[in-house]
Design an enzyme around this catalytic site. Sequence first.
Site, PDB file in Angstrom:
ATOM      1  N   ALA A 300      -1.526   1.530  -3.002  1.00 13.12           N
ATOM      2  CA  ALA A 300      -2.531   1.710  -4.055  1.00 13.12           C
ATOM      3  C   ALA A 300      -2.936   0.339  -4.570  1.00 13.12           C
ATOM      4  O   ALA A 300      -2.141  -0.602  -4.570  1.00 13.12           O
ATOM      5  CB  ALA A 300      -1.977   2.568  -5.194  1.00 13.12           C
ATOM      6  N   ALA A 301      -4.197   0.214  -5.006  1.00 15.67           N
ATOM      7  CA  ALA A 301      -4.696  -1.032  -5.592  1.00 15.67           C
ATOM      8  C   ALA A 301      -5.601  -0.680  -6.763  1.00 15.67           C
ATOM      9  O   ALA A 301      -6.536   0.099  -6.611  1.00 15.67           O
ATOM     10  CB  ALA A 301      -5.463  -1.847  -4.549  1.00 15.67           C
ATOM     11  N   ALA A 302      -5.301  -1.232  -7.938  1.00  9.93           N
ATOM     12  CA  ALA A 302      -6.051  -0.899  -9.148  1.00  9.93           C
ATOM     13  C   ALA A 302      -6.642  -2.160  -9.770  1.00  9.93           C
ATOM     14  O   ALA A 302      -6.770  -3.193  -9.111  1.00  9.93           O
ATOM     15  CB  ALA A 302      -5.141  -0.169 -10.129  1.00  9.93           C
ATOM     16  N   SER A 303      -6.984  -2.088 -11.050  1.00 17.04           N
ATOM     17  CA  SER A 303      -7.708  -3.187 -11.694  1.00 17.04           C
ATOM     18  C   SER A 303      -6.840  -4.401 -11.934  1.00 17.04           C
ATOM     19  O   SER A 303      -7.321  -5.540 -11.881  1.00 17.04           O
ATOM     20  CB  SER A 303      -8.296  -2.711 -13.028  1.00 17.04           C
ATOM     21  N   ILE A 304      -5.555  -4.205 -12.204  1.00 15.72           N
ATOM     22  CA  ILE A 304      -4.686  -5.306 -12.594  1.00 15.72           C
ATOM     23  C   ILE A 304      -3.681  -5.667 -11.505  1.00 15.72           C
ATOM     24  O   ILE A 304      -3.262  -6.811 -11.393  1.00 15.72           O
ATOM     25  CB  ILE A 304      -3.951  -4.951 -13.907  1.00 15.72           C
ATOM     26  N   GLY A 305      -3.281  -4.694 -10.684  1.00 11.97           N
ATOM     27  CA  GLY A 305      -2.294  -4.980  -9.650  1.00 11.97           C
ATOM     28  C   GLY A 305      -2.314  -3.945  -8.548  1.00 11.97           C
ATOM     29  O   GLY A 305      -3.110  -3.007  -8.565  1.00 11.97           O
ATOM     30  N   VAL A 307       0.316  -1.719  -5.492  1.00 11.09           N
ATOM     31  CA  VAL A 307       1.651  -1.132  -5.358  1.00 11.09           C
ATOM     32  C   VAL A 307       2.077  -1.112  -3.895  1.00 11.09           C
ATOM     33  O   VAL A 307       1.291  -0.760  -3.012  1.00 11.09           O
ATOM     34  CB  VAL A 307       1.683   0.304  -5.927  1.00 11.09           C
ATOM     35  N   LYS A 321       5.135  -2.759  -8.047  1.00  9.36           N
ATOM     36  CA  LYS A 321       3.783  -3.067  -8.518  1.00  9.36           C
ATOM     37  C   LYS A 321       3.675  -4.559  -8.784  1.00  9.36           C
ATOM     38  O   LYS A 321       4.468  -5.120  -9.552  1.00  9.36           O
ATOM     39  CB  LYS A 321       3.449  -2.256  -9.774  1.00  9.36           C
ATOM     40  N   ASP A 456      -4.051   6.541 -19.673  1.00 11.74           N
ATOM     41  CA  ASP A 456      -4.756   6.293 -18.413  1.00 11.74           C
ATOM     42  C   ASP A 456      -5.097   7.630 -17.763  1.00 11.74           C
ATOM     43  O   ASP A 456      -4.195   8.412 -17.449  1.00 11.74           O
ATOM     44  CB  ASP A 456      -3.878   5.460 -17.485  1.00 11.74           C
TER      45      ASP A 456
END
Length: 619
Positions: A300-305, A307, A321, A456
Amino acid sequence: MTSSTVRIIRGLFMVAEHQAELLGMIPKSITSSSISNVTSSPTVNANVHATSSSSSSSTEAVMSSVDDNVMHKKLHEVVDANGYSNSVKAGRNEEKGEDTSLSSSHRDVIEGVRMSQHQGIASEKSGELEASKAHKGDHEKSLEQDRSFVKNVPASLPPSSSVPSSQFMRAVGFARLGIGLAAGTVTESMSRLTGIGTSESGSSSYPAVASQANADRLAATLCRMRGAALKIGQMLSIQDETTILPPTIAAAMQSVRQGANPMPEHQLFSQLDDQIGSVDVKEKGSWRDRLLHFNENPIAAASIGQVHEATLLDGSRVAIKVQYPGVADSIESDLSNLEMLMRLSGFAPPGLFLEEVIRVGRKELLVECNYEIERENQLRYKRLLENDEELSAERFVVPYVVDELSSREVLTTEFAVGGTIDKVHHLSQEERNRIGRNILKLTMRELFEWRFMNTDPNWGNMIYDVGTGTTTLIDFGAAREFDKEFVDGYLQIVWANANKDRELLLHQSRKLGFLTGEENDLMMNAHIQSGFIVGEPFSKHEPYDFRASRLSARMQEHGSVFMQHRLTPPPEEVYTLHRKLVGAYMLCIKLGAIVQCRDLLENLITNYNIDDKEDTAVG
């Protein structure tokens, strides 16, 4: 070309000009005023007219003339000079596995040169691949033991791209975005004016800057920049009661919630080495020596980091993460750049109260970038859930934290088995109803009983195991407390909405700050009707069919009124709270859940104690 379109184009070039001047990338003779003269010139209009049948060709023409000829050349000059601008902060420490004669700041500039070619995509991938291969080779030499590295790349994730970690490269990204949006606006305007080609926005009721091409450009840039820029974009995707952005921009903001570009391996390994590689190194060794298995490719890849899956020496599966480099340091500059861009482009209507979104976003980001705070949030939430017999019986769980592999920018937790909860449409109607009801029950418990909520709304934060029916809750960076006085008032608003009590709704809305009391009839009616729509699931004892309700579409009908006539921003708590509530409703819609909700609210009201007994109609 209309005067409003010219103003928007001038504003977008002002964004690019502001960033480029800071970086010394454009001569003083190139100004936004000269841009205005150019855009109103008959010659330019004629040239754009000739190319408006192909939006991509006209956009490429503008991008090529400004981006490649100015920025690309200047970036090469910076790289060729054996130094770095004094106005730009030095980046991170030298990264292992790369030429140590180059600082990380120079590598960022080199990455910028790659990004500027072909709108920063093709060459960027090539450059990162070479860097990643070199770094990976160095690491694998030291890992020729009994560890295995999985190479399965999730198909849903976009290709990796280096995170612009210095202020210099992040400013370049915003400058390029401003230029690209200006070019797209010119193209869309001429398409509408001449009728040659098809208007990309699909509707002339929204400004030309909100074309589909510009919306896609904005989303792609935010996903590539990551950090504060992407986080604010995600916040804008769900803002208060309705969607008040143009449809194309709202859809783009919705898309950025799905994830970001992961960082390449050389940045990943550098972060892990910096954050957990030296923890008790003499006793335990580096982070790699404490793992049997590490998946180099993110799950997974999000706004801040992003996983990664790994396995501890005892065989336990964990999720690691890792925060993107430079995210915390770029919050202020990112928010300033994004606010300027949104204002000058016309993306921010008056009813959005962008300055308040930015202010709240800044507070959230400062907390979310500290994984030590998230660790404490997760442990607190885990205790609350385990002490709740009803929710525990419904198989909600929270993973444990691995302290020895966690730091301010790395958080390691127990691995959650299953898939994201929105992917369970194949289950029986009964099970989907159970899941939907329990999500609503959990949300109400968080707000009205614990007054501690994970705000969230990302469905990826709820992992459902089909085999056991267990729902694992993860990612607590956005968890926050709510004041008892606010919760008391908000419960009365919920009760008023469920019972269509106009008087109670308006009274509590003014008390909490949703309304000033000076709103016109249009705004008052939109506020009341949107509230009643939200309260519908709790209005009757019969099971409520979320999918058949058309809740989302009916809410959006009031968007234009909020956009133009709202007089005050909503309470600060609402920016996080309503994202969570909308997320819960949208999940029930996605599941096709048919849920009996009224009894959940009535049971809550029966046992709830409101402090101000003289100012309540509940009970």
